[in-house]
Design a protein around this motif. Structure first.
Motif, short mmCIF file in Angstrom:
data_model
loop_
_atom_site.label_atom_id
_atom_site.label_comp_id
_atom_site.label_asym_id
_atom_site.label_seq_id
_atom_site.Cartn_x
_atom_site.Cartn_y
_atom_site.Cartn_z
N ASP A 183 10.86 6.45 -14.21
CA ASP A 183 10.78 5.45 -15.27
C ASP A 183 10.38 4.09 -14.72
O ASP A 183 10.75 3.05 -15.25
CB ASP A 183 12.13 5.34 -16.01
CG ASP A 183 13.26 4.91 -15.09
OD1 ASP A 183 13.06 4.96 -13.85
OD2 ASP A 183 14.32 4.53 -15.61
N VAL B 219 4.97 -3.18 -17.30
CA VAL B 219 4.30 -2.03 -17.89
C VAL B 219 5.01 -0.77 -17.43
O VAL B 219 5.25 -0.58 -16.23
CB VAL B 219 2.81 -1.99 -17.45
CG1 VAL B 219 2.13 -0.71 -17.94
CG2 VAL B 219 2.07 -3.22 -17.95
N ASP B 220 5.36 0.09 -18.38
CA ASP B 220 5.96 1.37 -18.03
C ASP B 220 4.90 2.25 -17.38
O ASP B 220 3.82 2.47 -17.95
CB ASP B 220 6.51 2.07 -19.27
CG ASP B 220 7.75 1.39 -19.82
OD1 ASP B 220 8.46 0.73 -19.04
OD2 ASP B 220 7.99 1.50 -21.03
N ARG B 221 5.19 2.77 -16.20
CA ARG B 221 4.22 3.63 -15.54
C ARG B 221 3.89 4.85 -16.39
O ARG B 221 2.76 5.36 -16.34
CB ARG B 221 4.74 4.07 -14.17
CG ARG B 221 3.70 4.83 -13.36
CD ARG B 221 4.17 5.12 -11.96
NE ARG B 221 5.40 5.89 -11.96
CZ ARG B 221 6.09 6.17 -10.86
NH1 ARG B 221 5.66 5.74 -9.69
NH2 ARG B 221 7.20 6.88 -10.93
N ALA B 222 4.84 5.30 -17.18
CA ALA B 222 4.59 6.46 -18.04
C ALA B 222 3.49 6.20 -19.06
O ALA B 222 2.91 7.14 -19.61
CB ALA B 222 5.88 6.85 -18.76
N ASP B 223 3.18 4.92 -19.32
CA ASP B 223 2.12 4.58 -20.28
C ASP B 223 0.75 4.47 -19.63
O ASP B 223 -0.26 4.32 -20.33
CB ASP B 223 2.45 3.25 -20.97
CG ASP B 223 3.67 3.34 -21.88
OD1 ASP B 223 3.98 4.46 -22.33
OD2 ASP B 223 4.31 2.30 -22.11
N HIS C 21 -1.45 12.60 -19.23
CA HIS C 21 -2.29 12.01 -20.26
C HIS C 21 -3.64 12.71 -20.40
O HIS C 21 -4.46 12.29 -21.22
CB HIS C 21 -2.51 10.52 -19.98
CG HIS C 21 -1.32 9.67 -20.23
ND1 HIS C 21 -0.92 9.29 -21.50
CD2 HIS C 21 -0.41 9.12 -19.39
CE1 HIS C 21 0.16 8.54 -21.42
NE2 HIS C 21 0.50 8.42 -20.15
N THR D 230 -3.89 1.42 -19.91
CA THR D 230 -2.97 1.99 -20.88
C THR D 230 -3.65 1.97 -22.24
O THR D 230 -4.74 1.42 -22.40
CB THR D 230 -1.66 1.18 -20.96
OG1 THR D 230 -1.94 -0.09 -21.57
CG2 THR D 230 -1.04 0.97 -19.59
N ALA D 231 -2.99 2.56 -23.24
CA ALA D 231 -3.55 2.56 -24.59
C ALA D 231 -3.68 1.15 -25.13
O ALA D 231 -4.54 0.87 -25.98
CB ALA D 231 -2.68 3.41 -25.52
N GLN E 9 8.81 0.62 -13.72
CA GLN E 9 8.10 -0.42 -14.45
C GLN E 9 7.31 -1.25 -13.45
O GLN E 9 7.78 -1.57 -12.36
CB GLN E 9 9.08 -1.31 -15.20
CG GLN E 9 9.74 -0.61 -16.40
CD GLN E 9 10.57 -1.59 -17.21
OE1 GLN E 9 11.37 -2.34 -16.66
NE2 GLN E 9 10.37 -1.58 -18.50
N GLY F 88 -5.81 9.98 -22.87
CA GLY F 88 -5.42 9.12 -23.98
C GLY F 88 -6.10 9.52 -25.27
O GLY F 88 -7.09 10.24 -25.28
N THR G 278 -2.57 5.65 -18.23
CA THR G 278 -3.39 6.86 -18.34
C THR G 278 -4.21 7.10 -17.08
O THR G 278 -4.37 8.24 -16.63
CB THR G 278 -4.34 6.77 -19.54
OG1 THR G 278 -5.19 5.61 -19.39
CG2 THR G 278 -3.55 6.64 -20.84
#
Length: 249
Positions: A133, A147-151, A202, A166-167, A135, A218, A153
């Motif tokens: 998780d 920014v969350d690394r999970a976001d 992603h 990211t998106a 950041q 994405g 792409t």
């Protein structure tokens, strides 16, 4: 088994801030001993003679700064964890690039400091580049955001920097792509080109055209969704194998 109590060092050139932080830490039941120094140079001398678990470190100090001291500590064989405690937000990116466990803003609240101690006890679980998780601190226009690394792409190399996509947009960080490739491999990021990392989570489509491979990340599946990225020939087989294993799991 109860973990051993922490020995911490507080370094701050302002005596009121030094005393307040030392007092708050001494009240934490996870802290067993609090040492104090009023300069980074004195702090370095103390750390060369005494083992501590964590350094709570101001940044802007005369002479040797907190960032300077953290850079020296990073070369120790067994460096202590570092928590920066400062009145300035502008240094957050630099601090986390030095693998700081936390970045606490003054005036320090007791509950916020307790969270920093929790992260020290947990071994820096929120440190960027580690943990699922994680950041990532990014700076734009003098404002630091996370920014969350999970976001993320995909990541694009830009010299000694990397651009996170990211998106919601893109963000430039002062970390080479090769470093992110090594540190983020366990989080599902793989190299698909000499200048690109992609997050497997992603990937929406894999396309083959005249023997050339590309992936879409994405957005919804389909010709108009997501971003299409070219995969170099040398990375095509590895990527397809990884995606197949993901589909079987």
């Amino acid at each position: 088994m109860t973990p051993p109590l922490l020995r911490v060092l507080v370094v701050d050139d302002e005596r009121p801030a030094l005393d307040e932080l030392a007092y708050l830490l001494s009240r934490d039941e996870r802290v067993g001993e609090v040492l104090t120094c009023d300069s980074a140079a004195e702090g370095l001398r103390t750390l060369q003679q005494t083992d501590v678990d964590c350094v709570f470190l101001d940044i802007q100090m005369p002479g040797l700064t907190g960032l300077d001291l953290a850079q020296v500590l990073s070369r120790f064989r067994s460096p202590p964890q570092v928590v920066f405690v400062t009145a300035h937000e502008a240094h957050a990116v630099d601090a986390f690039e030095l693998r700081a466990v936390d970045y606490v803003l003054k005036p320090v609240r007791a509950d916020r400091l307790a969270e920093a101690v929790r992260r020290v006890v947990a071994g820096g679980e929120r440190s960027p580049g580690t943990g699922q998780d994680a950041q990532i601190p990014v700076e734009r226009g003098g404002v630091t955001r996370f920014v969350d690394r999970a976001d993320v792409t995909h990541v694009e190399a830009q010299g000694d920097y990397a651009r996170l996509h990211t998106a919601g947009g893109s963000h430039l960080i002062r970390t080479p792509l090769s470093t992110l490739e090594e540190e983020w491999r366990t989080a599902g990021f793989v190299r698909i080109h000499r200048s690109l990392l992609v997050a497997l989570a992603h990937v929406r489509e894999v396309r083959m055209d005249a023997g050339r491979c590309s992936v879409v990340v994405g957005g919804p599946p389909g010709p108009d969704g997501g971003v299409q990225l070219g995969v170099s020939r040398r990375h095509t087989r590895e990527l397809r194998d990884l995606l197949l294993r993901r589909g079987e799991s």
